[in-house]
Design a protein around this motif. Structure first.
Motif, short mmCIF file in Angstrom:
data_model
loop_
_atom_site.label_atom_id
_atom_site.label_comp_id
_atom_site.label_asym_id
_atom_site.label_seq_id
_atom_site.Cartn_x
_atom_site.Cartn_y
_atom_site.Cartn_z
N GLN A 388 0.78 -1.36 -0.03
CA GLN A 388 -0.10 -0.04 -0.04
C GLN A 388 0.65 1.17 0.13
O GLN A 388 0.62 2.38 -0.64
CB GLN A 388 -1.06 -0.07 1.09
CG GLN A 388 -2.05 -1.06 1.22
CD GLN A 388 -2.92 -1.03 -0.13
OE1 GLN A 388 -3.26 -0.22 -0.68
NE2 GLN A 388 -3.16 -2.19 -0.49
N LEU A 392 -1.01 3.72 -2.53
CA LEU A 392 -2.07 4.52 -1.82
C LEU A 392 -1.34 5.59 -1.24
O LEU A 392 -2.08 6.65 -1.07
CB LEU A 392 -3.19 3.85 -1.03
CG LEU A 392 -4.02 2.66 -1.74
CD1 LEU A 392 -4.91 2.02 -0.89
CD2 LEU A 392 -4.88 3.47 -2.89
N CYS A 546 -3.39 -7.64 -2.38
CA CYS A 546 -3.79 -6.50 -2.27
C CYS A 546 -4.48 -6.01 -3.46
O CYS A 546 -5.75 -5.25 -3.31
CB CYS A 546 -2.45 -5.67 -1.99
SG CYS A 546 -2.91 -3.91 -1.97
N LEU A 550 -8.59 -4.86 -2.93
CA LEU A 550 -8.93 -3.50 -3.55
C LEU A 550 -10.19 -3.37 -4.29
O LEU A 550 -11.07 -2.57 -4.39
CB LEU A 550 -7.81 -2.73 -4.02
CG LEU A 550 -8.14 -1.20 -4.45
CD1 LEU A 550 -8.69 -0.33 -3.54
CD2 LEU A 550 -6.77 -0.71 -5.11
N LEU A 582 -7.71 -2.24 6.17
CA LEU A 582 -6.42 -2.91 6.22
C LEU A 582 -5.89 -3.04 7.71
O LEU A 582 -5.19 -4.28 7.92
CB LEU A 582 -5.42 -2.23 5.44
CG LEU A 582 -5.57 -2.20 3.70
CD1 LEU A 582 -4.59 -1.27 3.27
CD2 LEU A 582 -5.86 -3.49 3.45
#
Length: 623
Positions: A388, A392, A546, A550, A582
């Motif tokens: 992440q 992100l 991941c 998402l 998360l």
């Protein structure tokens, strides 16, 4: 992982029937050698295939060549990695989705290649030859990328900068580009586990001082990786962001050439271990042999199982593994049936067929891999947090105030806080953090084990996600108050991200280094590269997990025309809720990991040096 060229003489020792190897002339010569302590005791060899002399081989002098090589290789790779999406968009004219897919497939192949390289290293090529071979391919790939970019891709001249697209390219030019970057992926991914294991091989684990250095090597290996990434993601990223792609790629190729030269420079001093053959066939032999004897009863205490005794002069760096009670159904492979007994007792010049009869060590090799799988699955889930950070966290930073005194801070440069915190924590761990831990806990000098450090790292990763969620809440609040929702960025400064990057960095230092040490120590001697490869490929599996998380979150939260939690414009979504999700998943992973760690039964090896010392007087008397 014993070589099977011994004569077969049964004896009952250690709850098993052992087979004593015939003493060779070489072992007699080795008994007569002067100054025995000058040789390593772990079975390592020099470049001529002779027992390694401590003063002339290995140690930190050899390891430094490998550490600097890793730093330069990572520098070159990270410089390509960090701006591959930008290059695909501005030079190859790909869309956001196409560029993201190009990057994802490329990174996934890097980690898959690491498993392939680990397999070849342990089975056939050896660690040193694996590193040399694939680093040549790595250099070829970087040179090819530089030439293709310079001669074909940057047209018209000066294109490739932000907002300045290049002309469309022919299929052949695009094909040359993909060949180059996948050569880079192969050349970087395949030798990395072998390089880490090869560096650790430079220290004799039967020597107390060198054993401590061996444990420290994995930490410094990760520091070298991070320092290379730091230079690439700051200096080279700046050069490439300004459109100087040719200069950036040629600098990468030069670094790869220097790295390869340094690896060659230590050739005369390196220590080596013999390869042990194909592990897949060895594992298959255990399964087949146990199935053939499915009707036989497994001895309750492991007595009567088949084992091979290694004596002085035959130490090839592969230790026997002590029998354990888990996965007892596999023990059938080592049960000596009447037919096997006839072969072992009456045909001393022949060897047991491993498809019918396996040693205790061979059975335990399969068991130890099976025991590692739950820990490996937890490692995959823990890597989701670190992935992440690559995506992100950058998107969050792009929606914050990135200007300081009219100077624009690129969102990706915040990675520097992660790299610096990771490297600083690793360097200070033994000198400052462990002494402080012992002082606070008032315990004997017994630092946390690898599994304990991984657990602590996962807990810190959970805190980092909570911190990121709180920062995102503040960002949304600042955006709503100051801009009434009409501007894309918030007034909240980008430096609010520093705590979450530092926490992720400390978590990385604990999890990744301990994970590398754990997998290397808990795999059989001939499978060290494969163990480290499993540790490294957990990141690839984590990226897929991941992506699945998402995708599922967006599918659920974007129903009925809603933008979802992670839309293109973060101001319309709830990235904070995704970070909290998360954190909850990380907490669940932590509980799962603690359960698996408490139930884990560590591998137990024989002691090479002690065994030789105990057996030598007996052998001399028999001679």
């Amino acid at each position: 992982m014993e070589t099977r060229h011994q004569s077969c003489v049964p004896s009952s020792v250690n709850h098993g029937i052992e087979v004593v190897e015939s003493e060779t002339d070489q072992s007699k010569d080795q008994r007569m050698r002067p100054d025995e302590n000058a040789y390593t005791k772990d079975g390592s060899l020099d470049r001529h295939g002779k027992p390694a002399v401590k003063g002339r081989t290995g140690g930190w002098r050899s390891a430094m060549f490998i550490l600097v090589n890793q730093g330069l290789v990572t520098l070159a790779f990270a410089a390509v990695e960090v701006n591959l999406v930008l290059f695909s968009k501005s030079v190859l004219r790909q869309t956001n989705a196409e560029a993201a897919n190009t990057f994802s497939r490329w990174m996934g192949s890097v980690y898959l290649f690491s498993l392939m390289g680990a397999f070849l290293s342990d089975s056939y090529l050896g660690k040193y030859l694996t590193c040399l071979t694939f680093q040549v391919l790595y250099l070829v790939g970087l040179v090819a990328l530089s030439l293709v970019t310079q001669l074909f891709l940057l047209k018209p001249k000066g294109c490739g900068k932000l907002g300045e697209l290049c002309d469309p390219h022919s299929p052949s030019e695009i094909s040359m580009f993909y060949v180059a970057i996948y050569l880079i992926a192969l050349g970087n991914g395949a030798p990395e586990p072998a390089l880490a294991a090869f560096g650790a091989d430079q220290f004799d684990e039967e020597d107390n001082e060198e054993k401590q250095s061996k444990n420290s090597f994995y930490s410094y290996f990760y520091v070298a990786l991070n320092l290379g990434s730091l230079v690439a993601e700051t200096v080279l990223a700046y050069i490439q962001n300004n459109g100087n792609w040719i200069l950036g790629f040629w600098i990468c190729a030069t670094c790869a050439m220097l790295a390869f030269s340094l690896l060659l420079s230590g050739t005369l001093r390196y220590r080596h271990f013999k390869t042990v053959g194909n592990p897949i066939s060895r594992f298959s032999q255990v399964i087949v042999a146990s199935m053939r004897k499915i009707n036989l009863k497994v001895p309750a205490d492991g007595g009567g199982l088949y084992e091979v005794q290694r004596q002085e002069g035959t130490n090839n760096g592969v230790r026997r593994i002590i029998h354990t009670d888990g996965f007892k159904f596999l023990d059938r492979a080592a049960i000596i049936s009447p037919a096997d007994m006839f072969l072992v007792t009456n045909k001393g010049t022949e060897t047991a067929n491993p498809w019918y009869l396996c040693t205790i060590t061979q059975v335990e090799e399969v068991k130890c891999i099976l025991r590692l799988l739950p820990i490996w699955l937890c490692a995959i889930l823990s890597s989701v947090v670190f992935i992440q950070m690559l995506s992100l966290f950058v998107e969050q930073a792009a929606a914050m105030n990135t200007t300081v005194s009219n100077f624009h801070i690129p969102p990706s440069t915040m990675f520097a806080f992660d790299i610096v915190s990771t490297s600083a924590f690793i360097l200070l761990y033994d000198k400052l953090i462990i002494p402080l831990y012992i002082k606070l806990t008032k315990r004997e000098p017994n630092p946390p084990s690898e599994l304990q450090r991984i657990g602590i790292g996962i807990a810190i990763a959970m805190v980092s996600m909570i911190t990121a969620g709180i920062v995102e809440q503040q960002r949304l609040k600042q955006h709503a108050n100051n801009h009434n929702g009409h501007q894309e960025t918030s007034a909240l400064t980008i430096f609010w991200q520093i705590p979450q990057y530092v926490l992720v960095g400390v978590s990385e230092a604990l999890v990744y280094v301990a994970q590398m040490e754990f997998f290397a120590s808990q795999t059989p001697n001939g499978l060290k590269s494969l163990g480290i490869g499993l540790s490294m490929c957990s990141s690839a599996m984590g990226s897929y997990i991941c992506s699945m998380i998402l995708t599922a979150v967006m599918a659920i939260t974007s129903k009925n025309g809603k933008p979802g939690w992670v839309p293109s414009d973060l101001n319309d979504g709830h990235l904070d809720r995704y970070f909290f999700l998360l954190a909850a998943l990380t907490a669940f992973n932590l509980v799962l990991f603690v359960i698996c760690a408490m139930r884990y039964d560590p591998i137990s090896f024989e002691k090479r040096a002690e065994e030789i010392e105990m057996e030598t007087p007996k052998q001399v008397g028999e001679a």
